[in-house]
Design an enzyme around this catalytic site. Structure first.
Site, short mmCIF file in Angstrom:
data_model
loop_
_atom_site.label_atom_id
_atom_site.label_comp_id
_atom_site.label_asym_id
_atom_site.label_seq_id
_atom_site.Cartn_x
_atom_site.Cartn_y
_atom_site.Cartn_z
N ASP A 84 -25.73 11.41 -38.41
CA ASP A 84 -24.70 11.85 -37.47
C ASP A 84 -24.39 10.81 -36.41
OD1 ASP A 84 -24.46 14.26 -38.80
OD2 ASP A 84 -25.52 15.45 -37.30
N GLU A 150 -44.74 1.34 -51.44
CA GLU A 150 -45.77 0.63 -50.69
C GLU A 150 -47.15 1.25 -50.89
OE1 GLU A 150 -45.03 0.99 -46.47
OE2 GLU A 150 -43.94 2.86 -46.75
N ASP A 176 -48.59 -2.86 -47.07
CA ASP A 176 -49.21 -1.55 -47.30
C ASP A 176 -49.63 -1.37 -48.75
OD1 ASP A 176 -49.30 -0.10 -44.76
OD2 ASP A 176 -47.13 -0.29 -44.78
#
Length: 263
Positions: A84, A150, A176
């Site tokens: 938005d 990840e 990660d």
């Protein structure tokens, strides 16, 4: 209106990008004015909240740039509010299953394509209602949605994740990923390199473009050769650290700059 990042992707080649971690519009404007027109605002690890990121978006667009927002999470509320407020290119972190990927894709789109909540005439995304066809025709066409691979679980499920309709790209997170395989901060470990190759092969088989960060033993030329379409290579924090270190080293006492681990 089209998404400039999607337009650039359609033309082929690699898009270099810069992280914005510190959350300041002036930094974003400086980066765009000095050769980095695509910025990734790091809502997962960087400073600030949604309104800080919107200020960065405005500054970057005013300078002629474009912003990708890495969301802090995959919640419907966060996605809806970011949409938005006018973001249209996204990285969603830690997407490990096709069910999660499908839920994410649905959250970005209005019914009947998805379940995004409706407030189109009164939000920045529609230019405050100045674009009457925004919800029906334009919103879903503008989106560029990347899910972040990840974790070793995501690698196991990548065939199914890549097949989810509405997911445009796979963003490979090598740091990660390495940690999830038991090799924290050792991205060049052979097991991690094998996982990266497996992701690249799976994405290529599905015709799914890849994005990533510079690192894991691979630089710009390597990643371009491997077919990565978006590569995030510098960040504002490291630039400040490196610049401060170089300036300090020029002083008469010759103090050496600190070693910076690139993100």
């Amino acid at each position: 209106m089209t998404n400039p990042i999607k337009s650039r992707l359609a033309k082929g080649g690699m898009i270099p990008a810069a992280w914005v971690e510190l959350g300041y519009p002036d930094i974003a404007e400086i980066l765009v004015r000095h050769g980095w027109p695509v910025l990734v605002v790091d809502g997962e690890h960087g400073r600030g909240d949604l309104e800080d990121w919107v200020a960065i978006l405005r500054a970057a667009e005013h300078a002629g740039g474009e912003v990708i927002l890495r969301l802090p999470d995959d919640s419907d509320t966060m996605i809806k509010r970011a949409l938005d407020r006018g973001f249209r290119s996204f990285i969603v972190p830690m997407v490990n299953t096709p069910e999660q990927a499908a839920r994410v894709a649905s959250a970005f789109r209005y019914p009947s394509r998805g379940r995004r909540g409706y407030a189109a005439p009164i939000v920045r995304a529609s230019d405050w209602g100045a674009r009457p066809d925004y919800a029906r025709e334009e919103a879903h066409e503008e989106l560029c949605i990347m899910v972040q691979c990840e974790h070793v679980e995501a690698v196991e499920n990548l065939d199914a994740i890549a097949a989810v309709e509405g997911i445009d790209m796979i963003f490979l997170g090598p740091n990660d990923l390495a940690a999830s395989a038991g090799h924290l901060e050792r991205m060049e470990h052979p097991e991690v390199q094998a996982l990266l190759a497996r992701i690249e092969e799976t994405a290529a088989r599905h015709g799914k473009p890849l994005a990533t960060v510079r690192g894991a033993g691979r630089d710009w030329a390597d990643l371009e050769r491997l077919g990565y379409r978006i590569v995030v290579g510098i960040n504002d924090v490291s630039l400040l650290i490196e610049g401060a270190g170089r300036a300090r080293a020029e002083l008469p006492d010759g103090t050496a700059p600190a070693t910076v681990r690139r993100y």
